[in-house]
Design an enzyme around this catalytic site. Structure first.
Site, PDB file in Angstrom:
ATOM      1  N   ALA A 216      -8.076  -2.298   5.709  1.00 50.23           N
ATOM      2  CA  ALA A 216      -8.989  -2.142   4.271  1.00 50.23           C
ATOM      3  C   ALA A 216      -8.588  -3.339   3.498  1.00 50.23           C
ATOM      4  CB  ALA A 216      -8.017  -0.791   3.689  1.00 50.23           C
TER       5      ALA A 216
ATOM      6  N   ALA B 219      -2.214  -5.260  -0.563  1.00 48.00           N
ATOM      7  CA  ALA B 219      -3.152  -4.398  -0.795  1.00 48.00           C
ATOM      8  C   ALA B 219      -2.880  -3.152  -1.300  1.00 48.00           C
ATOM      9  CB  ALA B 219      -4.473  -4.378  -0.087  1.00 48.00           C
TER      10      ALA B 219
ATOM     11  N   SER C 129      -3.516  -2.095   5.657  1.00 48.22           N
ATOM     12  CA  SER C 129      -3.966  -2.676   4.358  1.00 48.22           C
ATOM     13  C   SER C 129      -3.960  -4.174   4.742  1.00 48.22           C
ATOM     14  CB  SER C 129      -2.669  -2.472   3.587  1.00 48.22           C
ATOM     15  OG  SER C 129      -1.543  -3.062   3.677  1.00 48.22           O
ATOM     16  N   ASP C 130      -4.925  -4.660   3.993  1.00 43.97           N
ATOM     17  CA  ASP C 130      -4.506  -6.363   3.748  1.00 43.97           C
ATOM     18  C   ASP C 130      -3.156  -6.521   3.185  1.00 43.97           C
ATOM     19  OD1 ASP C 130      -5.131  -9.034   3.765  1.00 43.97           O
ATOM     20  OD2 ASP C 130      -7.102  -8.783   2.829  1.00 43.97           O
ATOM     21  N   TRP C 131      -2.724  -7.790   3.241  1.00 44.36           N
ATOM     22  CA  TRP C 131      -1.352  -7.941   2.770  1.00 44.36           C
ATOM     23  C   TRP C 131      -1.094  -8.098   1.403  1.00 44.36           C
ATOM     24  CZ3 TRP C 131      -2.081  -7.418   7.565  1.00 44.36           C
ATOM     25  CH2 TRP C 131      -1.168  -7.408   8.561  1.00 44.36           C
TER      26      TRP C 131
END
Length: 813
Positions: free
Chosen positions: A191, A227, A223-225
């Site tokens: 995401a 996010a 999650s993206d890092w």
């Protein structure tokens, strides 16, 4: 594989604290272990051009593939699948379990700064190429991660932008490649940072519907890092794993939310189940098994595959009877431009790797002509942009004398805590012993030119540069961004000039003090004196005029194409346009090679003898381009994105939010669809690409009627009208004039590649999937297929479809 009942039993063994602990990373790249259920951590690593592993260390090299745009330009799914398997074998070599690729975001605007890492402008092509990469990666027991879910198509304000997009366009355009990824069995979906229609994607209902309910995804949503910024909203959504860790907004806060009934235990258990299911597939759940024994490919075979891929993605945009060159008929070849010697092999940002080796265009041409013809290199005018990081070609370690630099870490009193030799001054993760306060890089420079050199340092906080004890720069540079790519990978470069004399050995000392929340990256840069433009052009013209052929290489810099920022124009920097024009005027047998990850303006495109697009071609790019230039391989590429003549011509360009919102007002019409709707002609259409032969499109055949919901096939007969064997990518588009709902003027429905000898006629069979004829009914909230007449078109690009067929679509049942 562990069954669902066994997963229930394992979940029941976990305490509430243990469950929550499994949902946040143990560190930057690893997940948490849990001995109670024999769960070991798994490791993730960026992709898709290579597998860096869990550290930024130039000593840990990786195989560097061509950029994603180059892979998509192959229109060759079996080849991309093989490259996916190579990525997976690289991952296993580095102890990586999950490769964070493919990037399925679309080329919505040509200004997108990260297009090199995305595949194409088209949802069908992106979906098919992404699925091929996923199949290749996962066939080797490594998980792929489809990212960045969803509508994360530009970099400006990417952490906070709210993309406003209609439900039909969202379904048909932006979600479609992710649906294809799930159909291919992808194990992880990432995401993104952005919001869609008012809700951050890490908290979006889209993580459940359509991802899990309609498509049947049963893997992990990560999650993206950085996010995940809230606890309750994201925990109630379909997100499973918050990265990085161990700190974050889940952890203790999530545990308290469950205890207070603000997040249900069932929601947490569902996330844990997904994590354990993936762990089981990865082989890190349960007793330690035996190693898989998968053989590692031989280095020569790896290089050959990457070289073949670079040639397969090279696009021949124009050819005026110049290519291929006959090596036996050449005496002198001029290779011109700074990008010839230092060809840009990859884009900038988190997907970057330290390649095992890099072959530039100059090296490739020299290798091909060694012993046959003289190769002369002329740098031409300098490139715009920041200077490159120091490496062993320009400096030595002042202690050992070995090529490279001396890296030191000091405490607050200046006492040395650590010292080690490193091969370059791009240190994104220098070691941090206890008490670390300052990172220092020392380099004995070896200038080959006398004049004003540009020296620089990148990072944040208090930094300084000293040359032979003389202070050149000392200041405090505050962090002015929250973007992790800009903090940890591509921090801003601060430069000064200093006079250096060729043959001397000045000592450059760079220091960066460490401060909280600023990362620890430090990059020391240097570039030689900028040549006088007129003199540089004169030298290029002189060599071009006296040579049998001139090969001029131009391209972008990290300022142009890099994660974390979009482009502001499509022009080539510096005097590159003037260089090409001057060389082409001096020698009609000029081959221009464009070294970029996405579109650039080419105002001289009709003035050169031949025009090749190399993209960012990976570690074997120069050798592959030499193969193409001299006819050992055909340029196999077809454009995966439409190239405008000028930015002003492009119908969709916006990347900058207004009041935090980025409106996708164009709806379904991006890429070639937008150009067709606007009635404009680009420089080069989506799908365009020439080979070393020519083709006639002779006949299109298929059914006269089909039933809604059924796929069907069409047959396209083509003839090789040239003197060489070749490959043609036959493309099939659909059109629905007079439909009851809005459709694009035409849209890609399928494609197939054929090979034929000179003079041979072959038939391409192209499957048109049923989904190509459906549309999303926003009012009913479901897919519909409108009965009636539609048109099938076939040709070599979106702008040239000489064959057509009318088909009647019957209502189902």
């Amino acid at each position: 594989m562990t069954d669902e009942d066994e997963l229930d039993r394992l979940i029941d063994k976990l305490t509430a604290e243990a469950k929550v602990r499994l949902l946040t990373g143990a560190d930057t790249w690893r997940t948490a272990a849990e001995p109670a259920v024999e769960l070991r951590p798994w490791v993730m690593s960026d992709g898709p051009a290579g597998v860096r592993g869990p550290s930024w260390d130039e000593r840990h090299t990786a195989v560097l593939l061509p950029s994603a745009t180059a892979l998509a330009a192959t229109w060759d799914e079996p080849l991309v699948e093989r490259l996916g398997s190579l990525l997976a074998l690289e991952a296993r070599r580095k102890g990586v379990h999950v490769v964070l690729a493919p990037n399925l975001n679309l080329h919505r605007s040509p200004l997108g700064g990260r297009h090199f890492e995305c595949l194409s402008e088209d949802p069908e092509l992106t979906g098919r190429m992404g699925a091929a990469l996923i199949r290749g990666v996962q066939a080797q027991g490594v998980a792929a991660a489809a990212k960045h879910y969803v509508a994360n198509d530009s970099e400006t304000d990417r952490l906070t932008v709210d993309v406003r997009v209609g439900e039909r366009a969202l379904r048909e355009v932006y979600l479609a490649p992710f649906e294809a990824a799930v159909a291919a069995g992808v194990r992880v979906v990432m995401a993104g940072y952005n919001a869609v229609n008012g809700t951050t994607t890490t908290a979006s209902s889209l993580l459940v519907t359509p991802l899990r309910t309609e498509w049947g995804f049963d893997g992990v949503v990560v999650s993206d890092w950085g996010a995940v910024r809230t606890t309750h909203e994201t925990a109630r959504a379909g997100l499973d794993l918050a990265m990085p860790g161990p700190d974050g907004v889940w952890g203790e806060a999530l545990l308290r939310a469950v205890e207070r009934g603000e997040v249900t235990q069932d929601a947490v258990d569902a996330k844990v189940r997904n994590v354990l299911r993936l762990a089981d597939w990865l082989g890190v759940l349960g007793p330690v098994g035996r190693p898989s024994g998968r053989p590692r490919p031989r280095p020569a075979a790896v290089r050959a595959l990457v070289r073949r891929a670079a040639a397969a993605g090279t696009v021949l945009l124009a050819n005026r009877d110049v290519l291929p060159l006959d090596a036996g008929g050449l005496t002198t070849v001029a290779v011109i431009g700074p990008r010839a010697a230092r060809t840009r092999s990859q884009g900038g940002g988190s997907a970057g790797v330290f390649p095992q080796a890099e072959v530039g265009v100059l090296d490739g041409i020299r290798g091909r002509l060694r012993g046959r013809a003289k190769v002369v290199h002329v740098p031409g005018p300098g490139l715009a942009g920041p200077p490159p990081a120091l490496d062993g070609t320009l400096c030595t370690d002042p202690d050992s004398g070995a090529p490279g630099v001396l890296l030191r870490v000091l405490d607050a009193d200046g006492v040395e805590l650590l010292a080690e030799h490193r091969s370059c001054a791009r240190q994104l993760e220098p070691p941090m012993p206890p008490g670390a306060h300052t990172v220092e890089i020392r380099a004995q420079l070896h200038p080959r030119e006398t004049g004003a050199w540009t020296l620089g340092i990148a990072g944040f906080g208090r930094m300084s540069l000293r040359l032979d004890g003389r202070e050149l720069l000392a200041d405090d540079f505050p962090r002015e961004t929250d973007d992790p790519a800009l903090i940890h990978v591509t921090p801003p470069v601060h430069t000064v000039t200093a006079d250096l004399t060729a043959g001397t050995l000045p000592l450059l000392v760079a220091r960066r003090e460490l401060a909280p929340d600023t990362g620890r990256a430090v990059i020391v840069c240097a570039s030689p004196p900028v040549p006088d433009t007129a003199t540089a052009l004169d030298a290029a013209v002189r060599e071009a005029r006296s040579s049998d052929v001139a090969i001029v290489v131009v391209g972008t810099t990290e300022d142009d194409e890099c994660e974390g920022r979009d482009r502001v124009h499509l022009r080539l920097g510096g005097d590159q346009d003037a260089l090409v024009r001057a060389v082409a005027a001096a020698n009609p047998r000029t081959v221009a090679i464009v070294n970029s990850g996405g579109p650039v303006e080419l105002p001289w495109r009709d003035e050169v003898g031949a025009l090749l697009l190399s993209w960012f071609p990976g570690q074997e790019g120069g050798a592959a381009l030499a193969d193409v230039v001299f006819g050992l391989r055909e340029p196999g590429g077809r454009l995966p994105t439409t190239w405008p003549a000028t930015l002003a011509d492009a119908p969709v360009t916006s990347t900058s939010p207004l009041d935090g919102r980025l409106e996708y007002t164009e709806g379904l019409h991006i890429g070639h669809r937008a150009w067709l709707r606007a009635g404009r002609t680009p420089a080069y259409w989506f799908g365009h690409g020439l080979g070393f032969t020519t083709w006639d499109y002779e006949e299109l055949g298929g059914p006269s009627e089909v039933e809604a919901g059924e796929s069907f096939g069409v047959r396209v007969r083509v003839r090789n009208t040239g003197a060489r064997p070749g490959r043609e990518v036959v493309q099939v588009y659909l059109a629905r004039p007079g439909g009851a709902v809005e459709y694009p003027q035409r849209w890609l429905a399928g494609y197939a590649a054929v090979h034929a000898r000179a003079g041979q006629t072959v038939t391409a069979v192209v499957r048109v999937p049923a989904r190509a004829l459906r549309h999303w009914d926003e009012r009913a909230g479901r897919w519909r297929t409108e009965a009636g007449s539609f048109r099938v078109l076939a040709g070599p690009s979106a702008g040239h479809v000489p064959l057509s067929l009318e088909v009647e679509l019957r209502a189902a049942g």
